[in-house]
Design an enzyme around this catalytic site. Structure first.
Site, PDB file in Angstrom:
ATOM      1  CG  LEU A  33      -1.703  -1.092   1.295  1.00  0.00           C
ATOM      2  CD1 LEU A  33      -2.754  -1.042   2.650  1.00  0.00           C
ATOM      3  CD2 LEU A  33      -2.672  -1.341   0.091  1.00  0.00           C
ATOM      4  CG  HIS A  37      -3.114   1.222  -2.379  1.00  0.00           C
ATOM      5  ND1 HIS A  37      -1.834   1.133  -2.426  1.00  0.00           N
ATOM      6  CD2 HIS A  37      -3.556   0.611  -3.483  1.00  0.00           C
ATOM      7  CE1 HIS A  37      -1.587   0.322  -3.473  1.00  0.00           C
ATOM      8  NE2 HIS A  37      -2.354   0.016  -4.104  1.00  0.00           N
ATOM      9  CB  CYS A 184       1.485   6.785  -5.306  1.00  0.00           C
ATOM     10  SG  CYS A 184       1.890   8.363  -4.572  1.00  0.00           S
ATOM     11  CB  SER A 185       2.425   3.119  -9.366  1.00  0.00           C
ATOM     12  OG  SER A 185       2.248   1.856  -9.729  1.00  0.00           O
TER      13      SER A 185
HETATM   14  N1  ATP Z   1      -1.647   7.097  -7.370  1.00  0.00           N
HETATM   15  C1  ATP Z   1      -2.886   6.494  -6.997  1.00  0.00           C
HETATM   16  N2  ATP Z   1      -3.759   7.177  -6.671  1.00  0.00           N
HETATM   17  C2  ATP Z   1      -4.982   7.001  -6.327  1.00  0.00           C
HETATM   18  N3  ATP Z   1      -5.314   5.598  -6.633  1.00  0.00           N
HETATM   19  C3  ATP Z   1      -4.655   4.844  -6.864  1.00  0.00           C
HETATM   20  C4  ATP Z   1      -3.259   5.141  -7.133  1.00  0.00           C
HETATM   21  N4  ATP Z   1      -2.437   4.262  -7.566  1.00  0.00           N
HETATM   22  C5  ATP Z   1      -3.269   3.109  -7.379  1.00  0.00           C
HETATM   23  N5  ATP Z   1      -4.514   3.487  -6.995  1.00  0.00           N
HETATM   24  C6  ATP Z   1      -5.887   2.631  -7.211  1.00  0.00           C
HETATM   25  O1  ATP Z   1      -5.577   1.655  -5.896  1.00  0.00           O
HETATM   26  C7  ATP Z   1      -6.501   0.620  -6.467  1.00  0.00           C
HETATM   27  C8  ATP Z   1      -5.490  -0.879  -6.044  1.00  0.00           C
HETATM   28  O2  ATP Z   1      -4.355  -0.539  -7.196  1.00  0.00           O
HETATM   29  P1  ATP Z   1      -3.113  -1.535  -7.034  1.00  0.00           P
HETATM   30  O3  ATP Z   1      -3.211  -2.307  -5.718  1.00  0.00           O
HETATM   31  O4  ATP Z   1      -2.957  -2.202  -8.450  1.00  0.00           O
HETATM   32  O5  ATP Z   1      -2.072  -0.614  -6.843  1.00  0.00           O
HETATM   33  P2  ATP Z   1      -1.008   0.228  -7.999  1.00  0.00           P
HETATM   34  O6  ATP Z   1      -0.180   1.114  -7.247  1.00  0.00           O
HETATM   35  O7  ATP Z   1      -1.739   0.737  -9.105  1.00  0.00           O
HETATM   36  O8  ATP Z   1      -0.358  -0.972  -8.427  1.00  0.00           O
HETATM   37  P3  ATP Z   1       0.307  -1.100  -9.724  1.00  0.00           P
HETATM   38  O9  ATP Z   1       2.027  -0.611  -9.611  1.00  0.00           O
HETATM   39  O10 ATP Z   1       0.581  -2.712  -9.693  1.00  0.00           O
HETATM   40  O11 ATP Z   1      -0.198  -0.578 -10.700  1.00  0.00           O
HETATM   41  C9  ATP Z   1      -6.714   0.583  -7.656  1.00  0.00           C
HETATM   42  O12 ATP Z   1      -8.120   1.288  -7.695  1.00  0.00           O
HETATM   43  C10 ATP Z   1      -5.854   1.697  -8.216  1.00  0.00           C
HETATM   44  O13 ATP Z   1      -6.368   2.529  -9.289  1.00  0.00           O
END
Ligand code: ATP
Ligand code: PAF
Ligand code: BAL
Length: 290
Positions: A33, A37, A184-185
């Site tokens: 997270l 998230h 953020c990712s």
């Molecule tokens: N920077 C962000 N801002 C808002 N929501 C986000 C962000 N990054 C991810 N989310 C949302 O969080 C939820 C879970 O996403 P996930 O767990 O795949 O995270 P992620 O950071 O997108 O991962 P990945 O790096 O695998 O793409 C999804 O609805 C995604 O769109």
């Protein structure tokens, strides 16, 4: 916060809340997270009586050569973050809890799901639509929260919810960014120091799109070509998808004289980064989070 790993236990624990007519908000995630998230969690907590977060790295949405095995995981840390944020239930099933038998049933939104990121990741959105349908059936929330960073995912899920009359409100939440603009990712952790510095080309390309539009660019193909060249000028970055589309239908546009979506899927080293921005629409610009 209570952590639950099986479908039957979660249903049982949510039963009393449902019978008391409490509003249930649901945030599906793949864990590891970050602040993106947590903004979904905050929104769910503000709008509901009970918040359920799921952490499940869904094998169905990963292609054969993708990063399922090395996807970052840290359940103890995630669990602490959710506890501190006041989440009520963490649903963290194992693969065998979610899929006791190989899935025969597939939920697919083939047109929306087969282009853009879906073209680069065949089968990905069917995997997402299938697991999200199953999770929604397990949790039966009033509202489910999804990040706009995954813009096409929101479009696929909205369409699926509409087509199948699923009784849930889909809430898109603005993208949360690092100080330099990178969204953020969870996958940002894959980036080396050099790649992390190069990755800023992705949000910069979205700024560039707004700048070009302000300069008078209205030809979508010319905009896409210019943005691809802008990204490719960064030696560590390879543009995989650079698309200018209608923000609601995701269809190609003949001109950029109204609001338009810029959707980017960019490889930096071996890591694929997703980002987007709606340009030419004051309401959409205002939605971007700090
Ligand atoms: N920077 C962000 N801002 C808002 N929501 C986000 C962000 N990054 C991810 N989310 C949302 O969080 C939820 C879970 O996403 P996930 O767990 O795949 O995270 P992620 O950071 O997108 O991962 P990945 O790096 O695998 O793409 C999804 O609805 C995604 O769109
Ligand atoms: C919605 C989701 C949790 C389904 O596995 C996933 O695609 C994600 O994290 O965006
Ligand atoms: N953030 C979407 C989930 C995935 O990349 O598989």
């Amino acid at each position: 916060m209570e952590t639950v790993t099986t479908i039957s236990a979660l249903r049982q624990r949510l039963g009393p809340h449902r019978r008391a007519s409490r509003d249930i908000g649901f945030v599906p995630t793949m864990g590891y997270l970050h602040q993106g998230h947590m903004s979904l969690v905050e929104r769910s907590r503000a709008e509901n009586d009970v918040t359920v977060v799921s952490i499940f790295v869904n094998p169905l949405q990963f292609g054969k050569n993708e990063d399922l095995d090395r996807y970052p995981r840290d359940l103890p840390r995630d669990s602490m973050m959710l506890e501190l944020a006041g989440v009520d239930f963490l649903f963290a099933p194992r693969v065998e809890d979610m899929y006791p038998r190989p899935m025969e049933t597939v939920v697919d939104v083939p047109k929306l799901g087969s282009e853009l990121e879906g073209e680069a990741r065949p089968g990905h959105f069917a995997g997402v639509a299938t697991v999200v349908t199953k999770l929604l059936n397990i949790v039966q929330p009033h509202a489910a929260y999804f990040g706009e960073k995954d813009y096409q995912q929101v479009a696929v899920i909205r369409r699926m919810v509409e087509d199948l009359a699923l009784p849930v409100r889909v809430v898109p939440v603005p993208t949360v960014r690092e100080a330099d603009g990178l969204a953020c990712s969870s996958r940002n952790v894959y980036l080396s120091e050099q790649e992390r510095a190069a990755a800023v080309i992705v949000p910069k390309a979205l700024e560039e799109a707004a700048r070009l539009r302000a300069l008078g660019f209205t030809d979508p193909a010319e905009m896409e070509r210019s943005l691809s060249a802008f990204i490719a000028a960064e030696p560590l970055a390879t543009p995989e998808v650079v698309a200018v589309r209608h923000p609601d239908t995701l269809m190609p546009l003949s001109t950029l004289d109204g609001p338009f979506l810029v959707l980017l899927y960019v490889r930096v080293g071996k890591t694929k980064l997703l980002d987007n921005r709606v340009i030419g629409n004051a309401a959409a610009r205002g939605r971007e989070a700090a």
